[in-house]
Design a protein around this motif. Structure first.
Motif, mmCIF file in Angstrom:
data_model
loop_
_atom_site.group_PDB
_atom_site.id
_atom_site.type_symbol
_atom_site.label_atom_id
_atom_site.label_comp_id
_atom_site.label_asym_id
_atom_site.label_seq_id
_atom_site.Cartn_x
_atom_site.Cartn_y
_atom_site.Cartn_z
ATOM 1 N N THR A 151 0.792 -1.235 0.000
ATOM 2 C CA THR A 151 0.000 0.000 0.000
ATOM 3 C C THR A 151 0.823 1.284 0.000
ATOM 4 O O THR A 151 0.253 2.369 0.003
ATOM 5 N N ARG A 152 2.133 1.168 0.017
ATOM 6 C CA ARG A 152 3.014 2.333 -0.106
ATOM 7 C C ARG A 152 4.200 1.949 -0.982
ATOM 8 O O ARG A 152 4.619 0.795 -1.012
ATOM 9 N N LYS A 153 4.776 2.926 -1.634
ATOM 10 C CA LYS A 153 5.923 2.675 -2.511
ATOM 11 C C LYS A 153 7.152 2.357 -1.674
ATOM 12 O O LYS A 153 7.574 3.152 -0.824
ATOM 13 N N TRP A 159 1.187 0.452 -4.731
ATOM 14 C CA TRP A 159 0.710 1.822 -4.932
ATOM 15 C C TRP A 159 1.933 2.706 -5.151
ATOM 16 O O TRP A 159 2.787 2.834 -4.277
ATOM 17 N N THR A 197 3.770 8.644 -4.164
ATOM 18 C CA THR A 197 4.403 8.917 -2.875
ATOM 19 C C THR A 197 3.771 10.094 -2.142
ATOM 20 O O THR A 197 4.065 10.311 -0.967
ATOM 21 N N ALA A 239 -2.056 8.747 -0.023
ATOM 22 C CA ALA A 239 -2.357 7.383 0.408
ATOM 23 C C ALA A 239 -3.174 6.671 -0.656
ATOM 24 O O ALA A 239 -3.839 7.304 -1.488
#
Length: 320
Positions: free
Chosen positions: A9-11, A29, A32, A35
């Motif tokens: 869910t985050r880079k 995802w 940056t 969310a």
């Protein structure tokens, strides 16, 4: 045979992901500056075998009901209050976290926040940058001593115990309140187990490191701050929702307490207009307790290793 798929869910840095690409189909995802939107998260959860999540994502019953293929949610944090663990168990979905690897780093930050708040370091830095430093005076930016003071720790788990070690290095008396006794901290660090009320009344620095539960929600309210010394400083490096921020603001403005250092807030990120940001006696950080390059890398690797092991049919390294 197709590889199991995960959605992150985050880079994350490619150098961290590269060793896993031959074993996992990795989707992520990529933005940056924002969310992952809820609708994207729901869609990805329906498709993925595993999720690697952050505290900002709500892994609730709605999502878990729709995630037919999901076998693991690997949370990149010690806390997991963003995940409905009971629902996950009902759906036979493993939940993991990343304890231990961030203990020292978070304790460093908490004690650094304590020192910064006590010695008015951020305020003094801004004083110089603003060109206000025109002369020297005996009480210029005078703060509070740390050595030989009383440190009160609310939540004496791994991070609390490690924070106590730092306090002992400053010859501080250690009081703590916890759901259960920490005999090791008492024997090795001389920490004293006390009631919350006693701790609030006697500590010069009150540091919140308790987990967020139904029982601890807004535990630092108007009554709690009224118990504290007028020259006490409050530090929160746990979860923002443990603090009633209106009560904290009022306690600071009315000088019931002297200052505060906050790494977390009830609703994050906060805006530049947040009332607590208007007070010079408050130091505010953007939830960076475990944010060192070394530790965040270890957290990423542990979350990915948990996901890989479960999706290969092995047991998780750090199950909740």
């Amino acid at each position: 045979m197709s590889k199991p798929s995960i959605f992150i869910t985050r880079k994350l840095p490619e150098k961290v992901l590269a060793p896993y690409r031959d074993k996992l189909e990795i989707d992520m995802w990529e933005k940056t500056d924002e969310a992952v939107p809820r609708e994207v998260l729901l869609r990805k959860a329906r498709e993925a075998d595993g999720l690697v999540t952050m505290l900002t994502e709500s892994i609730d019953d709605t999502l878990l009901n729709e995630a037919a293929n999901l076998k693991i949610v690997a949370n990149m944090a010690v806390g997991y209050d963003n995940i409905n663990v009971e629902s996950a168990r009902k759906h036979n979905i493993e939940v993991t976290n990343t304890p231990d690897v961030l203990t020292d780093t978070t304790a460093d930050l908490a004690f650094g926040l304590l020192m910064t708040s006590a010695r008015r370091i951020v305020e003094a830095d801004q004083y110089v940058r603003n060109g206000d430093w025109k002369h020297w005076a005996p009480m210029l930016m005078a703060g509070s001593d740390i050595h030989h003071k009383t440190l009160g720790i609310v939540g004496m788990g791994r991070i609390g115990t490690t924070l106590a070690k730092r306090g002992r290095g400053f010859d501080m008396e250690i009081l703590y309140h916890n759901r259960s006794r920490n005999v090791e901290a008492e024997e090795q660090l001389g920490a004293e187990y006390v009631s919350l009320e006693y701790l609030l009344k006697n500590a010069d620095f009150v540091v919140c490191l308790a987990p967020l539960t139904d029982e601890t929600y807004h535990m630092f309210d108007q009554a709690a701050f009224k118990h504290m010394k007028n020259d006490a400083i409050f530090i929160n490096a746990s979860r923002g929702a443990l603090v009633n921020e209106t009560a904290l603001y009022n306690a600071l403005v009315s000088k019931e307490i002297k200052g505060a250092g906050l790494d977390v807030f009830e609703n994050e990120p906060i805006s530049k207009d947040h009332p607590l940001l208007q007070l010079n006696q408050v130091v505010c950080l953007p939830h960076i307790g475990s944010s060192s390059v070394e530790t965040r890398t270890k957290m990423m690797e542990l979350a990915l290793n948990n996901a890989l092991r479960v999706l290969q049919g092995d047991t998780a390294i750090t199950p909740v």
